[in-house]
Design an enzyme around this catalytic site. Structure first.
Site, PDB file in Angstrom:
ATOM      1  N   HIS A 318       0.819  -1.214   0.000  1.00 38.85           N
ATOM      2  CA  HIS A 318       0.000   0.000   0.000  1.00 38.85           C
ATOM      3  C   HIS A 318       0.853   1.265   0.000  1.00 38.85           C
ATOM      4  O   HIS A 318       2.057   1.240   0.253  1.00 38.85           O
ATOM      5  CB  HIS A 318      -0.943   0.003   1.209  1.00 38.85           C
ATOM      6  CG  HIS A 318      -0.236  -0.010   2.540  1.00 38.85           C
ATOM      7  ND1 HIS A 318       0.023   1.133   3.271  1.00 38.85           N
ATOM      8  CD2 HIS A 318       0.249  -1.039   3.290  1.00 38.85           C
ATOM      9  CE1 HIS A 318       0.637   0.813   4.401  1.00 38.85           C
ATOM     10  NE2 HIS A 318       0.794  -0.500   4.438  1.00 38.85           N
ATOM     11  N   CYS A 337       2.611  -5.603   6.756  1.00 41.85           N
ATOM     12  CA  CYS A 337       2.326  -5.234   5.374  1.00 41.85           C
ATOM     13  C   CYS A 337       3.470  -4.374   4.833  1.00 41.85           C
ATOM     14  O   CYS A 337       4.364  -3.972   5.572  1.00 41.85           O
ATOM     15  CB  CYS A 337       0.992  -4.490   5.289  1.00 41.85           C
ATOM     16  SG  CYS A 337      -0.429  -5.556   5.646  1.00 41.85           S
TER      17      CYS A 337
END
Length: 418
Positions: A318, A337
């Site tokens: 992201h 992440c």
């Protein structure tokens, strides 16, 4: 014989001569270092290329037949360096840089010569000249450090890892390359290298773009994954994992009851209805059973875009509103992440074969602020890997911090030792 096999054999044959010459190469370096005369003049004539200051970056993917062969050759080089006694410790108490004149520069020169960063033609001198500057910057680039030509604590730490340990690191990572090479045979793929905190977008055997990344902390590690990117969400909602609710959000709410409101985070019940934070007892962890969702926007934890791929770890890639994190030397700061610098360039490349999704439409959609999931017409393989040592050129060996302690030597965890 298929194309991949032919390519592998071509590269292998090119290295046959290199492997045979490695012992003489190492002997020449060590002999010249210790027998060289002191430099008597700043005006000696040889160019910066002789100092080993050439570019060390390459468009060769880490997972490739070429890298495999170069890494095997590097192991031969380091075996011979070790056989000749390796390199000595460089005194680490001083900040040395261009213009310094200090006896410790001689130890620095020896170290850089033995590892092939500085030509033995530079000779011995206490002067930190332009050739030492170029060589030190080359060393820093090979170790993923800012190439500022200054001997800071991380540069000294990387420099004073023994040749024997570096040899072991190369051997460990050669095994990793061999074990997973088969997964990297597709025309297009994305590779996240965890210890390097870097991403490669690869097409037809060459890196078309590299992206600085932020990966998981030691206690929230980014996992090894093989999957395929199948969805990009523009202006995503962020759903906080239960681990973050427990470790971060609940403690923050105890300190600041307005934290959720200030960060556009809503609490949702199972039926989708919104729950007032003031009705929750934050002295317990009961709230961890609820759903915490952050609205799209500039302060959203994923900023403009989320990149999805099926996996059992609930891991994704992201954007981030904290762009300054990409400037950090040790970019191990996420909850597992992966944050991607210049993520819009990567997404544009991912969406290339998805009809109607050119760069202009992508940017227009970001500006709209509307949550917009986009399915990729052709999923792109993605691989999360752990490669902390490799070579992508003759005499160019790369080393990175063994952040998750998988290489078998505490000496390689530079970020934890300082």
């Amino acid at each position: 014989m298929n194309t991949s096999r032919r390519h592998f054999l071509t590269v292998a044959s090119a290295f046959a001569g290199t492997a045979l010459a490695a012992p003489a190469f190492a002997q020449d370096i060590l002999g010249d270092v210790f027998s060289s005369t002191r430099r008597g003049s700043w005006g000696d004539q040889f160019d910066a290329r002789a100092a080993g200051g050439e570019e060390v970056m390459s468009n060769i993917p880490i997972y490739s037949a070429e890298t495999l062969m170069y890494t095997q050759a590097a192991i031969g080089q380091y075996q011979n360096i070790v056989a000749q006694g390796g390199w000595g410790q460089v005194p680490s108490g001083k900040k040395l840089q261009l213009g310094s004149v200090d006896g410790d520069v001689e130890a620095l020169r020896r170290r850089l010569m033995i590892s092939g960063d500085l030509s033995q033609r530079a000779g011995m001198s206490p002067a930190f000249d332009t050739y030492v500057d170029a060589a030190l910057k080359r060393f820093q680039r090979r170790h993923g450090l800012p190439a500022d030509g200054v001997t800071g604590k991380y540069t000294y730490a990387a420099m004073n890892v023994s040749a024997q340990v570096r040899l072991g690191q190369l051997q460990t990572n050669l095994n990793r390359l061999n074990e997973r090479m088969g997964a990297y045979q597709t025309p297009r793929y994305v590779m996240v290298n965890i210890p390097a905190a870097q991403i490669e977008a690869v097409e037809n055997g060459r890196v078309v773009s590299r992206h600085t990344a932020v990966v998981g902390k030691i206690d929230r590690q980014t996992p090894i994954i093989d999957s395929a990117i199948n969805e990009v969400i523009v202006n995503p909602y962020w759903n906080a994992p239960e681990s973050i609710v427990r470790k971060d959000i609940i403690p923050l709410m105890r300190k600041n009851p307005n934290y959720l409101r200030d960060n556009n985070i809503r609490i949702l019940a199972g039926d989708g209805s919104e729950i007032d934070p003031m009705t929750i007892d934050w002295s317990t962890e009961d709230a961890a059973k609820l759903r915490f969702r952050q609205d799209p926007g500039k302060i959203n934890a994923m900023a403009s875009v989320k990149i999805n791929f099926p996996n059992s770890h609930a891991t994704y890639m992201h954007d981030t509103p904290q762009q300054s994190l990409f400037n950090n030397l040790m970019r191990f700061d996420s909850s597992g992440c992966v944050r991607v610098q210049n993520v819009r360039d990567l997404v544009t490349w991912l969406l290339r074969d998805t009809q109607g999704w050119n760069r202009q439409r992508f940017e227009d959609t970001i500006r709209s602020g509307q949550n917009t999931p986009v399915q990729l017409a052709v999923p792109v393989p993605v691989h999360f890997s752990y490669v902390s040592a490799w070579s992508t050129g003759d005499g160019v060996s790369h080393f990175r911090d063994d952040i998750y302690a998988l290489d078998g030597s505490q000496e390689l965890q530079l970020s934890q030792a300082l």
